[in-house]
Design an enzyme around this catalytic site. Structure first.
Site, PDB file in Angstrom:
ATOM      1  N   ARG A 106       5.837  -4.557  -4.163  1.00 57.59           N
ATOM      2  CA  ARG A 106       4.577  -3.819  -4.090  1.00 57.59           C
ATOM      3  C   ARG A 106       3.528  -4.741  -3.465  1.00 57.59           C
ATOM      4  O   ARG A 106       2.986  -5.617  -4.115  1.00 57.59           O
ATOM      5  CB  ARG A 106       4.124  -3.374  -5.474  1.00 57.59           C
ATOM      6  CG  ARG A 106       2.744  -2.714  -5.509  1.00 57.59           C
ATOM      7  CD  ARG A 106       2.733  -1.357  -4.855  1.00 57.59           C
ATOM      8  NE  ARG A 106       3.537  -0.402  -5.606  1.00 57.59           N
ATOM      9  CZ  ARG A 106       3.813   0.832  -5.180  1.00 57.59           C
ATOM     10  NH1 ARG A 106       3.355   1.241  -4.000  1.00 57.59           N
ATOM     11  NH2 ARG A 106       4.561   1.643  -5.913  1.00 57.59           N
ATOM     12  N   GLN A 142      13.056   7.463  -1.053  1.00 55.31           N
ATOM     13  CA  GLN A 142      11.846   7.323  -0.248  1.00 55.31           C
ATOM     14  C   GLN A 142      11.749   5.914   0.329  1.00 55.31           C
ATOM     15  O   GLN A 142      12.015   4.936  -0.341  1.00 55.31           O
ATOM     16  CB  GLN A 142      10.612   7.614  -1.098  1.00 55.31           C
ATOM     17  CG  GLN A 142       9.300   7.398  -0.348  1.00 55.31           C
ATOM     18  CD  GLN A 142       8.129   8.047  -1.037  1.00 55.31           C
ATOM     19  OE1 GLN A 142       8.140   9.238  -1.288  1.00 55.31           O
ATOM     20  NE2 GLN A 142       7.112   7.248  -1.345  1.00 55.31           N
ATOM     21  N   ARG A 175      13.803  -2.158   2.889  1.00 58.97           N
ATOM     22  CA  ARG A 175      12.934  -2.962   2.013  1.00 58.97           C
ATOM     23  C   ARG A 175      13.642  -3.402   0.741  1.00 58.97           C
ATOM     24  O   ARG A 175      13.100  -4.212  -0.020  1.00 58.97           O
ATOM     25  CB  ARG A 175      11.679  -2.169   1.666  1.00 58.97           C
ATOM     26  CG  ARG A 175      11.951  -0.928   0.838  1.00 58.97           C
ATOM     27  CD  ARG A 175      10.697  -0.149   0.519  1.00 58.97           C
ATOM     28  NE  ARG A 175      10.994   0.948  -0.414  1.00 58.97           N
ATOM     29  CZ  ARG A 175      10.159   1.399  -1.312  1.00 58.97           C
ATOM     30  NH1 ARG A 175       8.962   0.860  -1.431  1.00 58.97           N
ATOM     31  NH2 ARG A 175      10.499   2.390  -2.109  1.00 58.97           N
ATOM     32  N   HIS A 227       4.587  -1.203   6.462  1.00 61.09           N
ATOM     33  CA  HIS A 227       3.762  -0.755   5.331  1.00 61.09           C
ATOM     34  C   HIS A 227       2.788  -1.867   4.910  1.00 61.09           C
ATOM     35  O   HIS A 227       2.919  -2.464   3.825  1.00 61.09           O
ATOM     36  CB  HIS A 227       4.687  -0.384   4.178  1.00 61.09           C
ATOM     37  CG  HIS A 227       4.071   0.467   3.110  1.00 61.09           C
ATOM     38  ND1 HIS A 227       2.795   0.277   2.633  1.00 61.09           N
ATOM     39  CD2 HIS A 227       4.575   1.518   2.415  1.00 61.09           C
ATOM     40  CE1 HIS A 227       2.543   1.169   1.692  1.00 61.09           C
ATOM     41  NE2 HIS A 227       3.614   1.937   1.540  1.00 61.09           N
ATOM     42  N   ASP A 232      -4.167   9.271   1.285  1.00 59.77           N
ATOM     43  CA  ASP A 232      -2.792   9.182   1.787  1.00 59.77           C
ATOM     44  C   ASP A 232      -2.705  10.081   3.015  1.00 59.77           C
ATOM     45  O   ASP A 232      -2.516  11.288   2.904  1.00 59.77           O
ATOM     46  CB  ASP A 232      -1.798   9.620   0.708  1.00 59.77           C
ATOM     47  CG  ASP A 232      -0.360   9.262   1.061  1.00 59.77           C
ATOM     48  OD1 ASP A 232      -0.121   8.781   2.189  1.00 59.77           O
ATOM     49  OD2 ASP A 232       0.531   9.489   0.209  1.00 59.77           O
ATOM     50  N   GLU A 244      -0.943   1.263   8.222  1.00 59.89           N
ATOM     51  CA  GLU A 244       0.494   1.125   8.427  1.00 59.89           C
ATOM     52  C   GLU A 244       0.942   1.776   9.743  1.00 59.89           C
ATOM     53  O   GLU A 244       1.166   2.980   9.801  1.00 59.89           O
ATOM     54  CB  GLU A 244       1.244   1.791   7.272  1.00 59.89           C
ATOM     55  CG  GLU A 244       0.689   1.466   5.897  1.00 59.89           C
ATOM     56  CD  GLU A 244       1.217   2.389   4.822  1.00 59.89           C
ATOM     57  OE1 GLU A 244       2.352   2.888   4.954  1.00 59.89           O
ATOM     58  OE2 GLU A 244       0.478   2.649   3.855  1.00 59.89           O
TER      59      GLU A 244
END
Length: 319
Positions: A78, A102, A107, A189, A233, A293
């Protein structure tokens, strides 16, 4: 003592080598750190090839990393710069990626460190001209079997992290090594660190259409500089490739430029959502971050056998 008729003269002193970038590994080989002679640094976790730190020469951190982020390979990190591939969201109606979680598996996979390269500095040259590049690789051959079962394509990924004195460039190359085409999405991201989100303004997205995921995925148009006043978002699709500028208290602090990445996601969880995420800490950390991003996520990149796709971002600091 016998005098020699032709005594050799003193050897000329060898010019001292100019300081060079340094690359080191952690004791457990879980991360790689590169440092320029002028003090700028970047740290990359091999789990996810996640950039977890980027500091300017004065030691100031430029990325936001959750205090509760897992750095032991048990969960996606995170903060920093996680890599999204081969899917952005969950897409149950897209056969190739329907089973994937998702943000895909890049990652949450262990990457291989492929090597470093740096600009050479001759004696007497300016250290400010130095840079260092770290390369990482992930392929179907070293993908975890569980992820390979969910996405059974032959592929290769090369991720490069280039540290300059005033900028950081991250680029991803995707190759289709299979005998059939596949679809993919890519996103960098990036969690940028700010002092006060209420003082932040984002420009460079004027007149861009965007999908507002907080408001029922409605399509809207950005008509003014973007400020963050609540959960945000958004998936922007700018018409051009203008830089996205992050300003705080009237001063420009970041410029984000894109190469072959047609979307820009802007995200901040705000108070309620941040409090509901176990790996987001402190709870009020949303005040000190904004995600800008670059990616290719509004549609699909279809790669035929042997084809490649490359996308990159460069984040530049303002002095």
């Amino acid at each position: 003592m016998v005098e020699r008729a032709n005594r050799p003269s003193a050897l000329a002193s060898t010019p001292a080598l100019a300081p060079q970038p340094q690359v080191t590994f952690s004791d457990d080989n879980s991360r790689v750190t590169a440092v320029l002679p002028t003090g700028e640094s970047v740290e990359v976790l091999l789990y996810g090839a996640t950039v977890i730190s980027w500091k300017s020469g004065d030691g100031a951190e430029k990325l936001w990393l959750s205090e509760a982020a897992r750095l032991d390979g048990t969960k996606a990190v995170r903060g920093g710069i996680p890599l999204v591939f081969p899917v952005f969201g969950t897409v149950p109606n897209h056969a190739q990626t329907a089973k994937l979680p998702q943000h895909g598996f890049a990652r949450t996979s262990r990457w291989e460190f492929l090597g470093k390269s740096s600009s050479e500095s001759a004696p007497g040259s300016a250290a400010a001209d130095l840079s260092v590049k770290l390369d990482f690789g992930l392929s179907s051959a070293n993908l975890d079997p569980s992820a390979r079962e969910l996405w059974p394509f032959e592929f290769g990924l090369i991720y490069s992290v280039l540290l300059n004195r005033d900028s950081l460039t991250t680029s991803l190359v995707v190759t289709n090594d299979d005998d059939k085409p596949f679809d993919c999405q890519v996103l960098l991201h990036t969690y940028l660190r700010v002092k006060d989100i209420t003082a932040v303004e984002i420009t460079g997205l004027a007149d861009a259409s965007y999908v507002d995921k907080v408001d029922g995925a409605k399509t809207k148009t950005q008509s003014s500089p973007l400020t963050i006043t609540g959960e945000t978002d958004r998936v922007y699709s700018p018409a051009g490739d203008a830089a996205v500028i992050v300003t705080e208290s009237g001063a420009e602090i970041f410029s984000v430029t894109r190469d072959n990445l047609g979307n820009v996601v802007v995200w901040n969880p705000w108070a309620d959502k941040a409090a509901g995420m176990a790996d987001f800490a402190p709870n009020d950390g949303f005040k000190n971050m904004v995600c800008v991003e670059p990616g290719s996520v509004s549609g699909w990149q279809t790669l035929e056998p042997g084809d490649a796709f490359e996308g990159a971002q460069t984040i530049t600091l303002y002095s």
